[in-house]
Enzyme design. Structure first.
Site, PDB file in Angstrom:
ATOM      1  N   GLY A  55      -2.495   1.338  -5.533  1.00 32.44           N
ATOM      2  CA  GLY A  55      -2.853   0.264  -6.462  1.00 32.44           C
ATOM      3  C   GLY A  55      -2.714  -1.080  -5.786  1.00 32.44           C
ATOM      4  N   GLN A 115      -2.171 -10.007  -4.665  1.00 33.07           N
ATOM      5  CA  GLN A 115      -1.568  -9.495  -3.426  1.00 33.07           C
ATOM      6  C   GLN A 115      -2.403  -9.845  -2.191  1.00 33.07           C
ATOM      7  OE1 GLN A 115      -0.806  -5.403  -5.326  1.00 33.07           O
ATOM      8  NE2 GLN A 115       0.819  -5.568  -3.821  1.00 33.07           N
ATOM      9  N   CYS A 134       5.640  -0.716  -3.239  1.00 34.49           N
ATOM     10  CA  CYS A 134       4.652  -1.770  -3.423  1.00 34.49           C
ATOM     11  C   CYS A 134       4.217  -2.266  -2.044  1.00 34.49           C
ATOM     12  CB  CYS A 134       5.279  -2.916  -4.217  1.00 34.49           C
ATOM     13  SG  CYS A 134       4.167  -4.303  -4.480  1.00 34.49           S
ATOM     14  N   LEU A 135       2.918  -2.466  -1.875  1.00 32.96           N
ATOM     15  CA  LEU A 135       2.417  -2.936  -0.580  1.00 32.96           C
ATOM     16  C   LEU A 135       2.966  -4.320  -0.242  1.00 32.96           C
ATOM     17  CD1 LEU A 135      -1.285  -1.702  -0.795  1.00 32.96           C
ATOM     18  CD2 LEU A 135       0.608  -0.684   0.471  1.00 32.96           C
ATOM     19  N   HIS A 159       2.923  -1.333 -13.338  1.00 33.98           N
ATOM     20  CA  HIS A 159       3.377  -1.990 -12.105  1.00 33.98           C
ATOM     21  C   HIS A 159       2.364  -3.068 -11.682  1.00 33.98           C
ATOM     22  CE1 HIS A 159       4.919  -1.773  -7.756  1.00 33.98           C
ATOM     23  NE2 HIS A 159       3.773  -2.432  -7.653  1.00 33.98           N
ATOM     24  N   GLU A 160       1.088  -2.708 -11.705  1.00 29.20           N
ATOM     25  CA  GLU A 160       0.047  -3.662 -11.281  1.00 29.20           C
ATOM     26  C   GLU A 160      -0.080  -4.819 -12.273  1.00 29.20           C
ATOM     27  OE1 GLU A 160      -0.954  -3.431  -8.329  1.00 29.20           O
ATOM     28  OE2 GLU A 160      -0.220  -1.399  -8.006  1.00 29.20           O
ATOM     29  N   HIS A 198       2.217  -7.595 -11.604  1.00 28.47           N
ATOM     30  CA  HIS A 198       1.783  -8.529 -10.556  1.00 28.47           C
ATOM     31  C   HIS A 198       1.017  -9.707 -11.164  1.00 28.47           C
ATOM     32  CE1 HIS A 198       2.928  -6.679  -6.778  1.00 28.47           C
ATOM     33  NE2 HIS A 198       2.417  -5.518  -7.129  1.00 28.47           N
TER      34      HIS A 198
HETATM   35 NI    NI Z   1       2.857  -3.671  -6.206  1.00 28.50          NI
END
Ligand code: NI
Length: 172
Positions: A46, A51, A94-95, A136-137, A140
């Site tokens: 995701g 990001q 998470c990236l 989660h997304e 962000h």
């Molecule tokens: Ni994330």
């Protein structure tokens, strides 16, 4: 399509609140294509637009297994409806918080209303990993990271390690 650099914590841009998208047009679809390519390359399941430094309410995801065909999902202006009272615990990563994985508790099910890649309104009932990943997304988009759900002690420890690593990378 292009692979874009992914911001990592504690980059202050990750704390920005993303704004709604006015219109799903070719420019936005080009951005969503870049996001998907960037996510596959990372690799991750995701990615939110912020990001890669774009503060707009757009998310891409793909939860297909390694040997399955790609199942890209695009969420524009997503809204969570009816989160369940029942919660579930998943180990999240998470990236933007690379190499750290911690269990986070969230509603086990939710309904999401959003615009898809074509700009059509969709409603999706999510549970399991899909529900966790969407939430989660969505965090962000509010400038929230999964580490914000942990104790202050754990969060600070992770942020300290990330900062230290970034100093090493900058010095190379
Ligand atoms: Ni994330």
């Amino acid at each position: 399509m292009a692979i874009r650099p992914i911001l990592t914590a504690p980059d202050p841009r990750l704390r920005e609140k993303s704004r709604p998208v006015d219109k799903v047009d070719d420019g936005l679809r080009a951005l969503m294509d870049d996001m998907l390519e960037t996510m596959y390359d990372a690799p991750g399941i995701g990615l939110a637009a912020i990001q890669i430094g774009e503060p707009i309410r757009v998310i891409v995801m793909d939860l297909a297994g390694e040997n399955e065909e790609a199942q890209p999902l695009y969420f524009v202006n997503p809204e969570i409806l009816d989160p369940s009272e029942e919660t579930s615990l998943y180990e999240e990563g998470c990236l933007s918080v690379p190499e750290f994985f911690e269990e986070v508790e969230r509603p086990a099910r939710c309904r999401v209303r959003y615009l898809d890649y074509a700009g059509n309104e969709q409603i999706l009932d999510a549970e399991g990993l899909l529900a966790t990943c969407i939430q989660h997304e969505m965090d962000h988009l509010e400038g929230v990271l999964f580490i914000d759900h942990l104790s202050r002690l754990k969060r600070d420890r992770i942020l300290r390690k990330l900062k230290k690593e970034q100093r090493f990378v900058a010095a190379e």
